[in-house]
Write an enzyme that holds these catalytic residues in place. Structure first.
Site, PDB file in Angstrom:
ATOM      1  N   CYS A  43      20.578  10.771 -31.770  1.00 33.29           N
ATOM      2  CA  CYS A  43      19.426  10.253 -32.507  1.00 33.29           C
ATOM      3  C   CYS A  43      19.831   9.681 -33.852  1.00 33.29           C
ATOM      4  O   CYS A  43      19.007   9.131 -34.579  1.00 33.29           O
ATOM      5  CB  CYS A  43      18.385  11.333 -32.723  1.00 33.29           C
ATOM      6  N   CYS A 100      13.039  12.667 -41.127  1.00 30.67           N
ATOM      7  CA  CYS A 100      14.201  13.183 -41.864  1.00 30.67           C
ATOM      8  C   CYS A 100      13.805  14.426 -42.655  1.00 30.67           C
ATOM      9  O   CYS A 100      14.582  15.379 -42.751  1.00 30.67           O
ATOM     10  CB  CYS A 100      14.754  12.133 -42.826  1.00 30.67           C
TER      11      CYS A 100
END
Ligand code: PLP
Lengths: 395, 148
Positions: free
Chosen positions: B33, B102
């Site tokens: 990812c 994130c």
């Protein structure tokens, strides 16, 4: 962030700075030639004359007939028009289209749209250098195939496809052949007639012209549904009052680009090869992307293992270097670029890609500075990377 | 697209590295990812006295890890467990929508490191913690014992 460094622009595949002569030409046209090219009076006729002179200039630069040149609003429009316009106008002949996995989205998304509307599309694979195989093209052809669209040169990894050979196969089978030459026009010598394709897309901003204007070359006799319906402009095939300044700018930029093209190309190629060898000599754990031989003269593309592309771009930007990457974070999706994946790169390596695209003005000093910064940045990001640690432990 | 605070933490990341003899280590995300965060902790009397990170990822991934370590140093384990991804985003004065994940990863990395500390010290995890092996956070701390 304020930037103290001079800008080193190494993203000419994204867009190019406009040539000063083009700016001058366009300013002149905008200031003086305000007429509508469809009007009968003198001011309109003057605009019409400039429009047709621009068309003739493009035809001369690319060796086609002036009435095979259709100006569009951008390269994407030319691509959309070629694929959807041809499919719509020829659906009685068949519903199958052949293209590749590495096309620009301006081809892929129209193809996906057509799939939702009764067409069938074959997306050809490419080898690990990005090349389409002629055998695959031949094997994909069916009775229902009406159109083959393969890009002249890939915008990410710079691989140049065997377009003339594919066009020959298409011609033998009576199939229409389109090529997206947006990255090639102005950079490669292109002879529309000799190439043997039926349609070719180009975009002005990739060769020193303005943004927002392109063209589709359409060989005489090709049946194509208009993309923009409306007035009778562009011989009733592309409606809309012509963007005269943009069109004159496109023609001027193309004239400048094709002038002494082979010398300029040789110069850029030498600089490109120097950049490639410097990166290979100075930075470990890298992967060269694309084809070393069949390659655009200005394209350099590497993956730097254990780091991520967006971080790399931000750090380069802080040092005044403009570049691009095919990482997920820059592609705006969760996956890295479809082109790098089609080349067979695993996701984790594709995330660390960097594309540097040069111009004939790129200097050795700029390249030396770029490589020295790149080396520092890659090292720094690797020291921060947990997977770099793991790889060191493994070895 | 990034705030000045994000760029500050990206260009001058705080607490980069790994703690020798860490009391707890958490790694989340995966290379596929495009982001992996590893946070290591030093714990004394249930207080995080030091934290360091290593991150593979974009600018936001580096900045959120940096900010996360800064936010948990000096906090008790309970206080650190209560640090949400939203708190990290706010401390960074915002993240673009596409980068919110994130901050989620940063929150998960903190939780994984604290959980590792509880496992190592043989204590019960408050609230049961994550059972591992679900794969949702991309790491496999729960499965390691089986492999060994
Ligand atoms: C190969 C290719 N096709 C099409 C396009 C789209 O051109 P435009 O930006 O003029 O719409 C681009 C440029 O982004 C390109 O590189």
């Amino acid at each position: 962030m304020t930037n103290v460094n001079p800008i080193i622009y190494l993203d000419h595949a994204a867009t190019t700075p406009m040539h000063p002569q083009v700016v001058e030409k366009m300013a002149q046209v905008m200031a003086n030639t305000y007429g509508n090219a469809s009007s009968v009076y003198s001011v309109g006729r003057e605009a019409k004359a400039l429009l047709e002179a621009s068309r003739e200039s493009v035809a001369k630069s690319l060796n086609c007939l002036p009435n095979e040149v259709y100006f569009t609003g951008c390269g994407s429009e030319a691509d959309n028009w070629a694929v959807k316009g041809y499919a719509m106008a020829n659906r009685k002949k068949g519903n199958h289209i052949i293209t590749t996995k590495i096309e620009h989205h301006a081809i892929l998304h129209p193809c996906e749209f057509l799939e939702k509307n009764g067409f069938e599309v074959t997306y050809l694979p490419v080898d690990e250098t990005g090349l389409v195989s002629l055998e695959d093209v031949k094997n994909a052809i069916k009775d229902t195939t009406i159109l083959i669209s393969v890009m002249y040169a890939n915008n990410e990894v710079g691989t140049i496809e065997p377009i003339a050979e594919i066009a020959k196969i298409a011609k033998e089978k009576g199939i229409c052949m389109h090529t997206d030459a947006v990255q090639a026009v102005g950079a490669e010598a292109i002879d529309f007639k000799a190439l043997g394709v039926d349609m070719l897309s180009l975009s002005a901003h990739k060769f020193g012209g303005p943004k927002g204007v392109g063209a589709l070359l359409v060989r005489k006799g090709v049946k194509l549904e208009p993309f923009m319906h409306g007035g009778a402009q562009e011989r009733s095939r592309r409606a809309g009052t012509e963007n005269l300044a943009g069109i004159a700018g496109l023609a001027t930029a193309l004239e400048i680009s094709v002038e002494n093209l082979s010398e300029k190309q040789a110069k850029i190629k030498a600089m490109r090869d120097y950049l490639i060898s410097e990166i290979e000599a100075n930075i470990p754990h890298i992967k060269f992307n694309g084809n070393r031989e069949h390659r655009l003269a200005n394209n350099v593309n590497f993956c730097f293992r254990y780091i991520e592309g967006e971080s790399l771009l931000l750090m380069l930007d802080i040092n005044g270097i403009c570049a691009s990457s095919g990482s997920a974070c820059t592609s705006g999706s969760l996956d890295p670029s479809h082109v790098l994946l089609a080349l067979g790169l695993p996701h984790e390596i594709a995330h660390g890609s960097l594309r540097l695209t040069l111009s004939s003005k790129t200097t050795r000093e700029e390249i030396d500075y770029t490589v020295s910064k790149l080396k520092e940045i890659v090292h720094r990001l690797r020291l921060m990377s947990p997977i770099y640690d793991m790889s060191l432990e493994e070895n | 697209m990034y705030t000045e605070k994000v760029m500050d933490h990206f260009t001058n990341p705080r607490n980069v590295g790994e703690l020798e003899g860490a009391d707890g280590v958490g790694q989340v995300g995966n290379a596929k990812c495009g982001d992996i965060m590893k946070i290591s902790l030093k714990v004394e009397n249930d207080v995080i006295v030091d934290a360091k990170f290593k991150t593979f990822g974009c600018g936001a991934a580096v900045a959120t890890s940096s900010m996360a370590t800064e936010m948990i140093i000096g906090k008790t384990l309970d206080e650190a467990l209560a640090v949400t991804n939203q708190a990290v985003v706010e401390a960074l004065e915002g993240l673009p929508p596409a980068k919110i994940h994130c901050s989620v990863l940063a929150e998960e990395a903190i939780k994984a490191a604290i959980q590792d500390y509880y496992v190592k010290t043989g204590r019960e995890i408050p609230g049961g913690g994550c059972t591992g092996c679900c794969g949702s956070c991309g790491h496999d701390h729960g499965c390691e014992t089986e492999e060994e």
